[in-house]
Design an enzyme around this catalytic site. Structure first.
Site: not given
Ligand SMILES: *[C@@H]1O[C@H](CO)[C@@H](O)[C@H](O)[C@H]1NC(C)=O
Ligand SMILES: *[C@@H]1O[C@H](CO)[C@@H](O)[C@H](O)[C@H]1NC(C)=O
Ligand SMILES: *[C@@H]1O[C@H](CO)[C@@H](O)[C@H](O)[C@H]1NC(C)=O
Ligand SMILES: *[C@@H]1O[C@H](CO)[C@@H](O)[C@H](O)[C@H]1NC(C)=O
Ligand SMILES: *[C@@H]1O[C@H](CO)[C@@H](O)[C@H](O)[C@H]1NC(C)=O
Length: 789
Positions: A160, A237, A567
Site C-alpha cells: 500500500d 490509505h 480498499s
C-alpha cells in the site's frame, strides 16, 4: 530520441476519493443496554411479570421476536423492570420524552408505569462496529477471535502507501517476540528509522519506488510532506488498511468527539509487514514492477497473508501478462501457501467490472453494515420526513425553503442539482431543494453552489438505490431523500406562499432495523476474463470504516478517519484469514477461501436478506457478493472444503488456452497442457458458474472433510430458474480413511433462448455444517460469436 518507456502499467488504489469536504463522517451511537425501572411489581407471579416486560418491549420495537432478541434481563423478584438493548429513539419512546421529529417514524406509544429509564454504564462501545457486526466481539470468549488468540504469530503483509508508525494502533504492548520464521526487515529512509519506528507489531517495512519513477517521468514532489522516500505514509490509505487488518486495541478513540470507543483491527495480535509500493500522486499510484518486486520479497520474508487494496481498471490483463504484477505475483505467493486477498474494485454497480479475478486470489466486495444516519426534515406544516446525511452541526431552525422553478418553456430545466444556478439574493439564509438522476458529483457541486451563494442547507432528491454520499463539510446540511419524499416536499413548497423547513442533526441508527447491503460502488461480476470463475468471492464491510490514518490525511481527526471503498473491505478479510490461519495453520489458501465462501451470510443472522445497492436495488446475488458477507465464526469450522493446489491452477491456465511457453514461464516449470481440452468448469472452486449452458452439462467437484472424521453429508439443491440440477452421489460418507470424495453435478435446461443468469445453490449438510456453493447458470443457445446466415 525519447527515452524508451517501460511497459509496466500503473495500478490504482481502490478507495473512494470524495470532493471537497469530509469523508463519510458519522455519529456513532449504538443500541445500548438500558435499564427500564418500573418500580414495585404488579404481579406476584414472576412469569406474568416477565411476560408483561416482553409485551412492553415488543410494543416499542414493533415485534415480539425482536423483543426477545433485545431483552437482556427481566427483573421480577425484588422489583419490576428489565434491561434491554435500546436505541435512543426507543429509549425516548419508553421514557415518553419523544421529540416531535421522530413521531412520523416511531408511533408514539403510551407505556403505563414507566418510572425511569437508566442507561447501563458498563456497556463498552466498539467504535469499529464492523467487527461486532461480523460476530467477532472482543467481549465474547468463544468466537474465532478468542479461539485464535487474536491472530497471534501470523504475519500480514500489506502492499500500500506505507505506514504512519507512531499511530497508537501499531503499539506492540503485550506482544511476544517477533516470530522466529520471520526473515524480513525494516528499511530506513526519509523520517523513518528502523530502530525507532519498527517494533513487535510493525516487523517489516520496505519501499519500492524504482518502477514508479521510471514510469512517472518527472520528479516525485516530496516538498511540504507530500511524500516520503521511505516506508512512511503521506497518503493515509496504507495506515488505514494496515490498522483494519491488524491494528492493536486503542481505547477512547473518537471522530470529532463522536463515537468514543475502542478501535482495533481484525487480528489485533497479528504482526504487520509493510511494503510501500504506491506513491502519493493523483491519490495514489503503484507500478506493477514494484508490486511484483514486493511479492518477491514478501514471499522470501515469510509473510502468511497478503492484503492488496489496489488493482488495474478493465480491460483485465491475461493471467500470464507481466504488466499485471498482481496476477503473477499472487500466483507465486499462493502456490507457496500465502493467502492473497485483493479488493474487487470500486466501479460498481455495473456488471463485469470486478478486478483481480485470477482463481488463486481471494477477491473481496464491499458491504455496508447495520447502520444508518437519519436526518429529520420538518416542514412548516409540521410534517417530518427522514432523509440521510452526515450533518453533525447544530439544528437549523425554521428557514425559508425554495425550489428554483423553471422560467422558460422547459418545465424540467428547474431544480436540477447538477445545473443549479442560484443568486445570493435568491438563496441567502435559505434551504434549497433540488432533484438529480446522477450521484456523487451532482450532489457535491450543488452543495457548493448553494453554500457559496449563502444558502444554509440543501435537500437532494435522488435515486433511492444509490449509496449515501457526503456532499459537504459536516456543518453544512446536505440531506438526501428519495424521489417520493422529494416530490412531497416539492408539493408542500408549491402549496404555500411562505414554505419553511427545519433541519435537525443526523442520528445514528444501529442494529437490527438496518439491513446490510452490498455497497453501490462495489465492482460486480461476472468476471470479464473468465466468466466461469466466480468473482468476487466474498463481501466484507467497506463503508464508513473508522481506522488509523496518517496525520497528513486531510480527512483525519487526531490520527483516525472514516473511509469507504473495497480498499477497506479487503483488509477486513485479511484479518479474518489471519484468525483462521492461527486455528488451522495447515490449510492451503484455497481451503481457507473455501471455508470463507461456503459459510458466508446470504441472509444476515437476524434472518434479514442482504440487498445490493444499484439500479434497481435488489437482493444480492453471487455477482454482487460471491458466497455472501464473510462470517468468520462459520469459516473457523466449515465441515468440508474445496481444496486446490498448483495442478488445479495449471488446469485453469490450460483451459484458458494460454500457450505452454507462457504457462511454463508463469509456473517456473516446464508445463505441457493435456491434449484433450481442460474444462474450466472443473476447476475445484467452492462455487459453480456456467456461462454457456446448452441442454445439459456435467462437471465434478472434490471436497475434503475437515470436521469430525465419521460424518455423512447430504446434498440440498436449490436449482436456478428453469434448470434441473442433480448431484451424484447425493450422500457423502466420510470416515477415518476417507477424507476426500468427488461428486458430479449435472445441470439441465429446457430453455431454447439466450437467458440472463439465474441463481441457485448446492449445499452439503451433516446437520451441523452447511457447506453452500453458489450456483449461477446462463443459457446460451446462440453464442455471441456464432455466424447467422
Ligand atoms: C510540490 O508540492 C507543494 C505543496 O503542495 C507545492 O507548493 C509545489 O508547487 C509542488 N511542486 C511541484 C514541482 O509540483
Ligand atoms: C478520553 O478522551 C477525552 C477527550 O479526548 C479525554 O478528555 C479523556 O481524558 C480521555 N479518557 C481516557 C481514559 O483516556
Ligand atoms: C405545528 O406545531 C406547533 C407546535 O406543536 C403548533 O403551535 C403549530 O400551530 C402547528 N402548525 C401547524 C400548521 O399545524
Ligand atoms: C471456539 O472454541 C470453543 C471451545 O473449544 C468452541 O465451542 C467454539 O465452537 C469455537 N468457536 C469458533 C468460532 O471457533
Ligand atoms: C506463446 O505466447 C507468447 C506470448 O503470447 C508468444 O510470444 C509465443 O510465440 C507463443 N508460443 C507459441 C508456441 O505459440
Amino acid at each position: 530520441m525519447g527515452k524508451a518507456r517501460p511497459i509496466w502499467a500503473l495500478v490504482s488504489l481502490l478507495f473512494l476519493v470524495y470532493g471537497n469536504g469530509s469523508m463519510m463522517t458519522k455519529v456513532e451511537a449504538t443500541s445500548k443496554v438500558h435499564i427500564v425501572y418500573l418500580g414495585e411489581k404488579q404481579h406476584d407471579d414472576p412469569i406474568l411479570t416477565t411476560n408483561s416486560h416482553h409485551d412492553m418491549l415488543a410494543s416499542v420495537v414493533e415485534s415480539k421476536e425482536m423483543a426477545s432478541e433485545l431483552m437482556v434481563h427481566s427483573y421480577k423478584h425484588g422489583f419490576s423492570g428489565f434491561a434491554a438493548k435500546l436505541t435512543e429513539c426507543q429509549v425516548q419512546k419508553v421514557a415518553r420524552t419523544l421529540p416531535a421529529y421522530i413521531l412520523i417514524h416511531c408511533k408514539f406509544l403510551e407505556l403505563p408505569g414507566v418510572v425511569r429509564v437508566i442507561p447501563n454504564s458498563f456497556h463498552k462501545l466498539q467504535t469499529t462496529r464492523s467487527w461486532d457486526f461480523l460476530g467477532l466481539s472482543s467481549h465474547s470468549r468463544v468466537n474465532a477471535l478468542h479461539n485464535s488468540s487474536m491472530g497471534d504469530g501470523v504475519i500480514i503483509g500489506v502492499f500500500d502507501t506505507g505506514i504512519w508508525p507512531e499511530s497508537k494502533s501499531f503499539s506492540d504492548e503485550g506482544l511476544g517476540p517477533i516470530p522466529s520464521s520471520w526473515k524480513g526487515f525494516c528499511e530506513s529512509g526519509k523520517r523513518f528509522k528502523p530502530r525507532i519506528h519498527c517494533n513487535r507489531k510493525i516487523i517489516g517495512a520496505r519501499w519500492f519506488v524504482d518502477g514508479f519513477l521510471a514510469d512517472y517521468d518527472q520528479p516525485l514532489n516530496t516538498s511540504a510532506n507530500q511524500e516520503f522516500l521511505s516506508p512512511r505514509d503521506a497518503n493515509g490509505h496504507g495506515t488505514h488498511t494496515a490498522s483494519i487488518a491488524a491494528g492493536s486495541f486503542v481505547e477512547n478513540v473518537s471522530y470529532k468527539g463522536l463515537g468514543l470507543g475502542t478501535v482495533r483491527g481484525g487480528a489485533p495480535r497479528a504482526r504487520l509487514a509493510i511494503y510501500k509500493v504506491c506513491w502519493n500522486v493523483l491519490g495514489g499510484w503503484c507500478s506493477a514492477a514494484d508490486v511484483l518486486k514486493a511479492f518477491d520479497e514478501a514471499i522470501h520474508d515469510g509473510v502468511d497473508v497478503l492484503s492488496l487494496s489496489l488493482g488495474y481498471p478493465p480491460p483485465l490483463f491475461s493471467d500470464t501478462d507481466k504488466r499485471d504484477g498482481i496476477a503473477i505475483g499472487s500466483f507465486h505467493a499462493v502456490t507457496k501457501g500465502i493467502t492473497v486477498v485483493c479488493s474487487a474494485g470500486n466501479a460498481g454497480p455495473f456488471s463485469q467490472t470486478v478486478l483481480n479475478t485470477s482463481p488463486w486470489i481471494l477477491n473481496v466486495a464491499a458491504s455496508t453494515i447495520d447502520r444508518a444516519f437519519l436526518t429529520p426534515i420538518t416542514l412548516g406544516n409540521n410534517k417530518t420526513f427522514l432523509g440521510e446525511a452526515t450533518f453533525t452541526g447544530k439544528e437549523i431552525g425554521f428557514r425559508s425553503l425554495i425550489y428554483p422553478e423553471a422560467k422558460g418553456l422547459d418545465p424540467n430545466s428547474a431544480g436540477v442539482c447538477q445545473s443549479l444556478s442560484v443568486k445570493p439574493s435568491m438563496v441567502s439564509g435559505k434551504v434549497v431543494l433540488c432533484f438529480t438522476s446522477m450521484t456523487l458529483s451532482a450532489v457535491i457541486s450543488a452543495a457548493e453552489v448553494v453554500k457559496e451563494a449563502g444558502g444554509v442547507g440543501l435537500i437532494v432528491a435522488k435515486n433511492p438505490s444509490n449509496d449515501l454520499y457526503p456532499c459537504a463539510d459536516d456543518a453544512f446540511p446536505c440531506i438526501e431523500v428519495d424521489y417520493e419524499i422529494g416530490t412531497r416536499i416539492l408539493y408542500y413548497i408549491r402549496s404555500t406562499r411562505f414554505p419553511i423547513v427545519k433541519l435537525s442533526a443526523s442520528k445514528t441508527i444501529v442494529g437490527k432495523p438496518v439491513s446490510a447491503k452490498v455497497a453501490f460502488f462495489s465492482s460486480r461480476g461476472p468476471n470479464s476474463k473468465a466468466p466461469a470463475i466466480l468473482k468476487p468471492d466474498i463481501a466484507a464491510p467497506g463503508v464508513s470504516i473508522l481506522a488509523a490514518t496518517s496525520p497528513l490525511d486531510r480527512f483525519q481527526d487526531d490520527g483516525y478517519a472514516m473511509h469507504s471503498g473495497t480498499s477497506m473491505a479487503a483488509p477486513h478479510v485479511a484479518g479474518i484469514v489471519a484468525l483462521v490461519k492461527t486455528i488451522h495453520p495447515d490449510w492451503s489458501p484455497a481451503a481457507i477461501r473455501s471455508a470463507l465462501v461456503t459459510t458466508a451470510w446470504r441472509n444476515h443472522p437476524s434472518g434479514f436478506p442482504i440487498f445490493a445497492e444499484g439500479s434497481p436495488q435488489k437482493l444480492a446475488n453471487p455477482f454482487d457478493f460471491g458466497g455472501g458477507i464473510v462470517n468468520p465464526n462459520g469459516a473457523a469450522d466449515p465441515g468440508l472444503v474445496y481444496d486446490m493446489g498448483t495442478a488445479d491452477y495449471i488446469n485453469y491456465l490450460c483451459a484458458m488456452d494460454y500457450n505452454s511457453t507462457a504457462i511454463s514461464r508463469l509456473t517456473g516449470q516446464s508445463t505441457v497442457c493435456p491434449s484433450e481440452e481442460s474444462s474450466i468448469l472443473g476447476v475445484n472452486l467452492p462455487s459453480i458458474t456456467i456461462p454457456n449452458l446448452r441442454n445439459s452439462i456435467t462437471l465434478t467437484r472434490t471436497v475434503t472433510n475437515v470436521g469430525a472424521s465419521n460424518s455423512i453429508y447430504r446434498a440440498v439443491i436449490e436449482p436456478p430458474f428453469g434448470t434441473s440440477v442433480s448431484v451424484k452421489p447425493n450422500a457423502l460418507v466420510f470416515d477415518r480413511k476417507t477424507k476426500k470424495l468427488t461428486f458430479s453435478v449435472t445441470v439441465t435446461t429446457a430453455h431454447q433462448v439466450n437467458t440472463g443468469y439465474f441463481f441457485g445453490s448446492i449445499t452439503w449438510t451433516d446437520g451441523v455444517h452447511s457447506v453452500r456453493s453458489p450456483l449461477s447458470v446462463r443459457t446460451e443457445f446462440l453464442q455471441p460469436y456464432s455466424y447467422v446466415n
